[in-house]
Design a protein around this motif. Structure first.
Motif, PDB file in Angstrom:
ATOM      1  N   PHE A  77      -1.996  -4.417  -7.257  1.00  0.00           N
ATOM      2  CA  PHE A  77      -2.533  -4.469  -5.807  1.00  0.00           C
ATOM      3  C   PHE A  77      -2.760  -5.986  -5.569  1.00  0.00           C
ATOM      4  CE2 PHE A  77      -5.763  -4.744  -2.466  1.00  0.00           C
ATOM      5  CZ  PHE A  77      -4.857  -4.690  -1.514  1.00  0.00           C
ATOM      6  N   GLN A  78      -2.335  -6.446  -4.437  1.00  0.00           N
ATOM      7  CA  GLN A  78      -2.693  -7.840  -4.092  1.00  0.00           C
ATOM      8  C   GLN A  78      -3.062  -7.783  -2.476  1.00  0.00           C
ATOM      9  OE1 GLN A  78      -1.650 -11.480  -5.323  1.00  0.00           O
ATOM     10  NE2 GLN A  78      -2.511 -10.992  -7.402  1.00  0.00           N
ATOM     11  N   LEU A  79      -4.275  -8.558  -2.116  1.00  0.00           N
ATOM     12  CA  LEU A  79      -4.538  -8.595  -0.857  1.00  0.00           C
ATOM     13  C   LEU A  79      -4.473 -10.046  -0.499  1.00  0.00           C
ATOM     14  CD1 LEU A  79      -5.813  -7.636   2.018  1.00  0.00           C
ATOM     15  CD2 LEU A  79      -7.917  -7.764   1.005  1.00  0.00           C
ATOM     16  N   LEU A  80      -3.520 -10.392   0.544  1.00  0.00           N
ATOM     17  CA  LEU A  80      -3.297 -11.658   0.924  1.00  0.00           C
ATOM     18  C   LEU A  80      -3.996 -12.022   2.171  1.00  0.00           C
ATOM     19  CD1 LEU A  80      -2.033 -14.572   0.231  1.00  0.00           C
ATOM     20  CD2 LEU A  80       0.053 -13.622   1.072  1.00  0.00           C
ATOM     21  N   LYS A 136       3.869  -1.151  -7.124  1.00  0.00           N
ATOM     22  CA  LYS A 136       3.004  -2.566  -6.633  1.00  0.00           C
ATOM     23  C   LYS A 136       3.093  -2.709  -5.175  1.00  0.00           C
ATOM     24  CE  LYS A 136       3.680  -6.148  -9.403  1.00  0.00           C
ATOM     25  NZ  LYS A 136       2.783  -6.245 -10.647  1.00  0.00           N
ATOM     26  N   VAL A 137       1.915  -3.194  -4.721  1.00  0.00           N
ATOM     27  CA  VAL A 137       1.597  -3.006  -3.414  1.00  0.00           C
ATOM     28  C   VAL A 137       0.976  -4.182  -2.761  1.00  0.00           C
ATOM     29  CG1 VAL A 137       0.422  -1.914  -1.345  1.00  0.00           C
ATOM     30  CG2 VAL A 137       1.531  -0.670  -3.436  1.00  0.00           C
ATOM     31  N   VAL A 138       1.409  -4.805  -1.753  1.00  0.00           N
ATOM     32  CA  VAL A 138       0.801  -6.063  -1.093  1.00  0.00           C
ATOM     33  C   VAL A 138       0.364  -5.704   0.197  1.00  0.00           C
ATOM     34  CG1 VAL A 138       1.346  -8.278  -0.552  1.00  0.00           C
ATOM     35  CG2 VAL A 138       2.377  -7.407  -2.607  1.00  0.00           C
ATOM     36  N   VAL A 139      -0.775  -6.167   0.679  1.00  0.00           N
ATOM     37  CA  VAL A 139      -1.412  -6.081   2.105  1.00  0.00           C
ATOM     38  C   VAL A 139      -1.525  -7.284   2.492  1.00  0.00           C
ATOM     39  CG1 VAL A 139      -3.298  -5.385   3.496  1.00  0.00           C
ATOM     40  CG2 VAL A 139      -2.452  -3.778   1.896  1.00  0.00           C
ATOM     41  N   ARG A 166       5.933  -2.494  -2.437  1.00  0.00           N
ATOM     42  CA  ARG A 166       5.752  -1.858  -0.882  1.00  0.00           C
ATOM     43  C   ARG A 166       4.709  -3.002  -0.444  1.00  0.00           C
ATOM     44  NH1 ARG A 166       5.767   4.320  -0.463  1.00  0.00           N
ATOM     45  NH2 ARG A 166       6.771   3.804   1.384  1.00  0.00           N
ATOM     46  N   PHE A 167       4.996  -3.273   0.762  1.00  0.00           N
ATOM     47  CA  PHE A 167       4.105  -4.264   1.838  1.00  0.00           C
ATOM     48  C   PHE A 167       3.565  -3.288   2.948  1.00  0.00           C
ATOM     49  CE2 PHE A 167       7.292  -6.966  -0.181  1.00  0.00           C
ATOM     50  CZ  PHE A 167       6.480  -8.216  -0.676  1.00  0.00           C
ATOM     51  N   ALA A 168       2.425  -3.789   3.140  1.00  0.00           N
ATOM     52  CA  ALA A 168       1.815  -3.312   4.377  1.00  0.00           C
ATOM     53  C   ALA A 168       1.334  -4.544   5.367  1.00  0.00           C
ATOM     54  CB  ALA A 168       0.716  -2.331   4.278  1.00  0.00           C
ATOM     55  N   LEU A 169       1.769  -5.195   6.286  1.00  0.00           N
ATOM     56  CA  LEU A 169       1.546  -6.313   6.896  1.00  0.00           C
ATOM     57  C   LEU A 169       0.712  -5.701   8.068  1.00  0.00           C
ATOM     58  CD1 LEU A 169       4.044  -7.073   5.373  1.00  0.00           C
ATOM     59  CD2 LEU A 169       4.487  -8.936   7.133  1.00  0.00           C
ATOM     60  N   ALA A 170      -0.537  -6.310   8.293  1.00  0.00           N
ATOM     61  CA  ALA A 170      -1.271  -5.866   9.469  1.00  0.00           C
ATOM     62  C   ALA A 170      -1.461  -7.029  10.391  1.00  0.00           C
ATOM     63  CB  ALA A 170      -2.797  -5.359   8.927  1.00  0.00           C
ATOM     64  N   THR A 171      -1.465  -6.750  11.945  1.00  0.00           N
ATOM     65  CA  THR A 171      -1.262  -7.844  12.724  1.00  0.00           C
ATOM     66  C   THR A 171      -1.954  -7.234  14.292  1.00  0.00           C
ATOM     67  OG1 THR A 171      -0.110  -9.399  14.005  1.00  0.00           O
ATOM     68  CG2 THR A 171       1.018  -7.254  13.292  1.00  0.00           C
ATOM     69  N   HIS A 172      -2.524  -8.169  14.847  1.00  0.00           N
ATOM     70  CA  HIS A 172      -3.044  -7.723  16.219  1.00  0.00           C
ATOM     71  C   HIS A 172      -2.000  -8.632  17.211  1.00  0.00           C
ATOM     72  CE1 HIS A 172      -5.490 -11.270  16.734  1.00  0.00           C
ATOM     73  NE2 HIS A 172      -6.110 -11.025  15.541  1.00  0.00           N
ATOM     74  N   ASP A 173      -1.160  -9.662  16.566  1.00  0.00           N
ATOM     75  CA  ASP A 173      -0.199 -10.507  17.436  1.00  0.00           C
ATOM     76  C   ASP A 173       1.062 -10.411  16.669  1.00  0.00           C
ATOM     77  OD1 ASP A 173       0.493 -12.359  19.158  1.00  0.00           O
ATOM     78  OD2 ASP A 173      -0.277 -14.107  18.163  1.00  0.00           O
TER      79      ASP A 173
END
Length: 335
Positions: A77-80, A136-139, A166-173
């Motif tokens: 896991f990686q948190l960017l 493998k997961v990236v946020v 797998r990717f999880a991209l989080a955004t408020h814009d």
């Protein structure tokens, strides 16, 4: 990770049951838990519980993978995050801080952008074999912080991931993201939580539920304001203090937050002029007004000030001038 935000249970289960893409874009207004939902998705994708794997259920929290994830030591896991947000986000999630080199004299302040060097390191992680054989997961948060070079460097891997990545991209814009990034992700919208659930959570955090209205229904923002010293009584008195020209009402606020508060005052005053209830303030807290034009002129002044709120030449004078302008606008709007 810290305890769940209760309103994320249903969106998490829905995402696990319905998602069909290797990349999800979690989007919604700031302060409702986009990062937390992305982290829960990541934990669920990595969970080694047979029930969670085969029935697309949330992570069990008990298997070896979930325990590694909770400790912030999962090898797959990686948190960017941008440098400027890294420590605060990890603390909010209950994760250990990243080990960094000692800052050098004269080094530039931490960036609010996610730069290409960070993405290149991420691509090295993405190309390696999974340590535990699950995935493998990236946020990435906030995804709009990816600058143009970094976003373009990510595109090929986002489109054609190697192995089970797998990717999880989080955004408020989401509009701040490259269209090519958005097009490669399945969108997952996270709305404002139900008022009763948000107020119950705030009460458990020791926050006055009345601050939820001040924050526009965004519970994490309400908690942030409470931790910064804001109380419901001070908030409700703000419009009438502005009408009296009391800049001291915002003396302890950082310029970006003070300008944001004044914009909320102006917004609700305009609503009152049109016979609508306040969105951020109770109607009784708003001074009477009937003329829109002076308030629109003040609104434009606030918008210009917001563009430079991070680096004002003189913060005190700026806020005083904006409050004085608001006082004048209200006097004209009431006449």
């Amino acid at each position: 990770m810290k305890a769940l935000l209760p309103w994320l249970d249903a969106p998490l289960l829905d995402a696990l049951q319905r998602s069909h893409s290797h990349a999800l874009l979690v989007q919604g207004p700031a302060g409702v838990g986009q990062l937390e939902l992305a982290m829960l998705l990541a934990r669920s994708w990595l969970c080694e519980s047979p029930a969670a794997v085969h029935q697309r259920q949330p992570g069990c929290g008990d298997c070896a993978s979930c325990r590694l994830f909770a400790a912030g030591t999962h090898p797959d896991f990686q948190l960017l995050l941008p440098e400027a947000l890294d420590a605060a986000c990890r603390e909010a999630l209950g994760l250990p801080a990243e080990e960094t080199a000692e800052p050098k004299a004269g080094k530039a302040k931490p960036s609010r952008e996610i730069k290409v060097d960070a993405v290149r390191q991420l691509l090295g992680f993405a190309q390696a074999t999974s340590a535990r054989g699950r995935a493998k997961v990236v946020v990435i948060f906030p995804a709009e912080a990816l600058n143009a070079v970094a976003a373009n460097a990510l595109l090929k891997t986002l489109e054609e991931p190697s192995g089970v990545l797998r990717f999880a991209l989080a955004t408020h814009d989401p509009a701040g993201l490259l269209p090519t990034i958005r097009s490669r992700c399945q969108s997952l919208s996270l709305p404002l939580p139900p008022t009763d659930a948000a107020e119950a959570w705030l009460a458990g955090e020791g926050v006055e539920p009345a601050l939820l209205k001040a924050a526009g229904g965004r519970p994490q923002l309400a908690r942030e304001w409470h931790e910064a010293g804001l109380r419901a009584q001070a908030w409700s008195s703000l419009p009438k203090r502005v009408a009296r020209g009391e800049a001291a009402a915002l003396a302890d606020w950082a310029p970006p937050r003070a300008i944001d508060a004044l914009q909320r005052v102006c917004h609700d005053l305009l609503r009152r002029c049109h016979g609508q209830p306040g969105q951020y303030f109770d109607t009784a807290a708003l001074p009477a007004c009937s003329r829109v034009q002076p308030l629109l002129a003040w609104e434009q002044q606030l918008r210009r000030a917001a563009r430079h709120a991070e680096h004002p030449l003189n913060a005190g004078l700026l806020i005083e001038s904006l409050v004085t302008a608001g006082q004048a606008a209200l006097a004209q709007a009431h006449s």
